[in-house]
Motif scaffolding. Sequence first.
Motif, short mmCIF file in Angstrom:
data_model
loop_
_atom_site.label_atom_id
_atom_site.label_comp_id
_atom_site.label_asym_id
_atom_site.label_seq_id
_atom_site.Cartn_x
_atom_site.Cartn_y
_atom_site.Cartn_z
N LYS A 178 33.96 92.24 44.24
CA LYS A 178 32.95 91.38 43.62
C LYS A 178 33.54 90.66 42.41
CE LYS A 178 28.83 89.75 42.95
NZ LYS A 178 28.42 88.59 43.71
N ILE A 233 33.94 86.60 41.77
CA ILE A 233 33.39 85.97 40.57
C ILE A 233 34.47 85.15 39.87
CG2 ILE A 233 32.50 86.44 38.25
CD1 ILE A 233 30.90 88.78 39.54
N LYS A 289 26.77 79.03 45.35
CA LYS A 289 27.00 80.45 45.69
C LYS A 289 28.47 80.83 45.54
CE LYS A 289 23.09 80.89 48.83
NZ LYS A 289 22.66 81.09 50.22
N ILE A 346 29.39 81.35 41.78
CA ILE A 346 28.92 82.57 41.12
C ILE A 346 29.42 83.83 41.83
CG2 ILE A 346 26.92 81.47 40.06
CD1 ILE A 346 25.17 82.79 42.24
N GLN A 382 28.90 84.77 44.91
CA GLN A 382 27.90 85.35 45.81
C GLN A 382 28.37 85.37 47.26
OE1 GLN A 382 24.10 83.33 45.83
NE2 GLN A 382 23.05 85.30 45.91
N ILE A 383 29.31 84.48 47.61
CA ILE A 383 29.83 84.44 48.97
C ILE A 383 31.35 84.48 48.96
CG2 ILE A 383 27.85 83.19 49.94
CD1 ILE A 383 29.58 80.63 49.82
#
Length: 73
Positions: A6, A10, A43, A46, A48-49
Amino acid sequence: MKSDDKEFLIKLGQNIKKYRKLKKISQEKLAEYTNVHYTTIGKAEIGQINVSSLRLKAFANALGVNVKDFFDF
């Protein structure tokens, strides 16, 4: 998803956003240039994907940078 994965996404997204902002291009305009929906840009920025290598290539081409620049963190 593991926390280090993650964090990686980011940081990658932050670099995409950094280069987009440096070029003064909106998410909408980058979406037009790369033939993706602007929400996908958001996305990605940030974390998110998980962005595909081909999409990263398209982003880099549209922003006039090298793909490797996105990984400079």
